[in-house]
Design an enzyme around this catalytic site. Structure first.
Site, short mmCIF file in Angstrom:
data_model
loop_
_atom_site.label_atom_id
_atom_site.label_comp_id
_atom_site.label_asym_id
_atom_site.label_seq_id
_atom_site.Cartn_x
_atom_site.Cartn_y
_atom_site.Cartn_z
N HIS A 293 -11.65 1.03 2.60
CA HIS A 293 -11.54 1.06 1.14
C HIS A 293 -11.03 -0.29 0.66
O HIS A 293 -10.03 -0.78 1.17
CB HIS A 293 -10.55 2.14 0.69
CG HIS A 293 -11.10 3.52 0.81
ND1 HIS A 293 -10.69 4.56 0.02
CD2 HIS A 293 -12.04 4.04 1.62
CE1 HIS A 293 -11.35 5.65 0.35
NE2 HIS A 293 -12.16 5.36 1.32
N TYR B 63 -4.63 7.36 -8.20
CA TYR B 63 -3.22 7.62 -8.49
C TYR B 63 -3.12 7.88 -9.99
O TYR B 63 -3.35 6.95 -10.79
CB TYR B 63 -2.36 6.40 -8.13
CG TYR B 63 -2.15 6.24 -6.64
CD1 TYR B 63 -3.15 5.72 -5.82
CD2 TYR B 63 -0.94 6.60 -6.06
CE1 TYR B 63 -2.95 5.58 -4.45
CE2 TYR B 63 -0.72 6.45 -4.69
CZ TYR B 63 -1.74 5.95 -3.91
OH TYR B 63 -1.53 5.82 -2.55
N PRO C 266 6.20 8.99 -0.20
CA PRO C 266 4.84 8.71 0.27
C PRO C 266 3.93 7.99 -0.71
O PRO C 266 2.79 7.68 -0.38
CB PRO C 266 4.29 10.12 0.57
CG PRO C 266 5.10 11.04 -0.27
CD PRO C 266 6.44 10.43 -0.42
N LYS D 130 3.06 4.52 3.15
CA LYS D 130 3.66 3.56 4.08
C LYS D 130 4.31 4.14 5.33
O LYS D 130 4.57 3.39 6.28
CB LYS D 130 4.72 2.73 3.33
CG LYS D 130 4.14 1.71 2.38
CD LYS D 130 3.61 0.50 3.14
CE LYS D 130 2.83 -0.45 2.29
NZ LYS D 130 1.38 -0.22 2.33
N TYR E 89 0.29 -2.89 -0.91
CA TYR E 89 -0.40 -1.64 -0.53
C TYR E 89 -1.20 -1.86 0.77
O TYR E 89 -1.19 -1.00 1.66
CB TYR E 89 -1.32 -1.18 -1.66
CG TYR E 89 -1.77 0.25 -1.50
CD1 TYR E 89 -1.10 1.29 -2.13
CD2 TYR E 89 -2.88 0.57 -0.71
CE1 TYR E 89 -1.50 2.61 -1.97
CE2 TYR E 89 -3.28 1.88 -0.54
CZ TYR E 89 -2.59 2.89 -1.18
OH TYR E 89 -2.99 4.21 -1.01
#
Ligand SMILES: Cc1cc2nc3c(=O)[nH]c(=O)nc-3n(C[C@H](O)[C@H](O)[C@H](O)COP(=O)(O)OP(=O)(O)OC[C@H]3O[C@@H](n4cnc5c(N)ncnc54)[C@H](O)[C@@H]3O)c2cc1C
Length: 360
Positions: free
Chosen positions: A43, A167, A258, A262, A350
């Site tokens: 991704h 998100y 979460p 990570k 990220y």
């Protein structure tokens, strides 16, 4: 290598699913990346969704890195297979594990018999509820923060309604659309951490997901829910991560909320540092890597703690938050989705900071 649970349990335990660039590289270098490369999905971005609008964070364009969606249980399967192929010992269903970091020694029961291993060093990779951290608690300082919410997570037998993770920040709370495979979706909603899963029949979960992800022209596909549960959220760590010849790694030493995906990645980063330090010591007699293990790991741990806290604070609703707090969150979201510098910061963290960044 000693494991409390049975093999079926650990290879079916669905948890993390996002591997950052360094984790992919580590698995490949360790010779366990072939199936991940065949079956995982690369991704190159995620979507931040609020006020019914989506904003893509383009990892590839912003920092030239990517993530891989490949289930933690699949990584565990690959590691077990490799360990067996190498003919190295791996015991499941061990019990009454006792650790002595000074000697160092590990005692345990297996198949009804008591055993004792003497070792040069012990890697304490037994998770948040393991025995290793407690054994050396007197030498550690604990830092912890509980969040006033948890995540209700489901695994649903339905093709993901998105190609990239979404998100969502909504006035009713946070929601995340993650993916596991072309046939399996993983979805989460923010709930009260003390809520009971019995209060959440499947219809109520889908209704809440539809509301929080709502975006004109986009539809969330429903499917049978095959797993559901509520997980509390906390930030936790111990300093240092070692005592005598016992070295803590992963959840045994730290927990992150979460939201930044990570936990697993941080565990892999620790183990990478530890493996190199043990190799230098056992093969070349150089103990400097082991001596500085904790210091080296904690630089990344604190960075990741901050990123996970930041993502969590930006995207969740807090009980009793006032209008100022809501407007501040909104200002942060607008900044992250409109400024190249701010979205690069998100992308870089990220996808995972490169190994060794802290020394640069
Ligand atoms: C529901 C859930 C969802 C999650 N989702 C994500 C996510 O999306 N992204 C992410 O990055 N992270 C996620 N995490 C966190 C991630 O799964 C952990 O950070 C990761 O598993 C840490 O790996 P670890 O090896 O340190 O610990 P663990 O995976 O917990 O492994 C420790 C092992 O030690 C064993 N053990 C315990 N006690 C003993 C003992 N006395 N003797 C021998 N063995 C013992 C345990 O059975 C376990 O198998 C999630 C966690 C949960 C619970």
């Amino acid at each position: 290598m000693l494991e409390l649970r049975d093999q079926d349990y650990v290879i079916q335990r669905v948890r993390a699913g996002v591997l950052e660039q360094g984790t992919m590289d580590t698995l490949r270098e360790a010779g366990v990346g072939a199936r991940m490369d065949r079956e995982g999905a690369v991704h190159e971005g995620i979507e931040l969704r609020y006020d019914g609008e989506g904003h893509r964070i383009d990892f590839a364009g912003l920092c030239g890195r990517a993530i891989m969606v490949y289930g933690q249980q699949e990584v565990v399967k690959d590691l077990i297979e490799r360990r067996r192929a190498d003919g190295l010992p791996l015991l499941f269903e061990v019990d009454d594990v006792e650790v002595d970091p000074d000697t160092p020694k590990v005692a345990f029961t297996h198949d009804g018999e008591r055993h004792e291993l003497t070792a040069k060093a012990i890697a304490g990779c037994d998770g948040f509820h393991g025995v290793c951290r407690d054994t050396i608690a007197h030498a550690l300082t604990e830092r912890t923060r509980e969040y006033p919410f948890g995540w209700l997570g489901i695994l649903a037998e339905v093709a993901p309604s998105t190609h990239e993770l979404i998100y969502a920040s909504h006035e009713r709370g946070f929601a995340l659309h993650s993916l596991r495979s072309p046939e399996l979706s993983r979805l989460y909603i923010q709930v009260d951490p003390h809520d009971d899963i019995e209060n959440w029949p499947d219809e109520r979960i889908w209704e809440e997901l539809h509301t929080r992800f709502e975006k004109p022209g986009w539809t969330l596909q429903e499917g049978p829910i095959v797993e559901k549960g509520i997980t509390p959220m906390r930030s936790f760590l111990v300093e240092p991560m070692q005592h005598e010849r016992l070295y803590l790694a992963g959840d045994a030493a730290h927990i992150v909320p979460p939201t930044g995906a990570k936990g697993l990645n941080l565990a892999v980063a620790d183990v990478r540092v530890l493996a190199q330090a043990l190799t230098d010591w056992l093969r070349g007699g150089d103990a400097s890597g082991l001596d500085s293990y904790s210091e080296k790991c904690l630089a990344r741990v604190w960075r990741v703690q901050h990123f996970s806290w930041w993502m969590t604070s930006m995207l969740h609703r807090f009980p009793e938050e006032d209008e100022i707090q809501q407007r501040l969150q909104r200002a942060e979201l607008d900044y992250v989705t409109s400024s190249r510098a701010a979205s690069t910061m998100l992308a870089e963290n990220y996808t995972g900071l490169p190994y060794g960044w802290e020394a640069a």
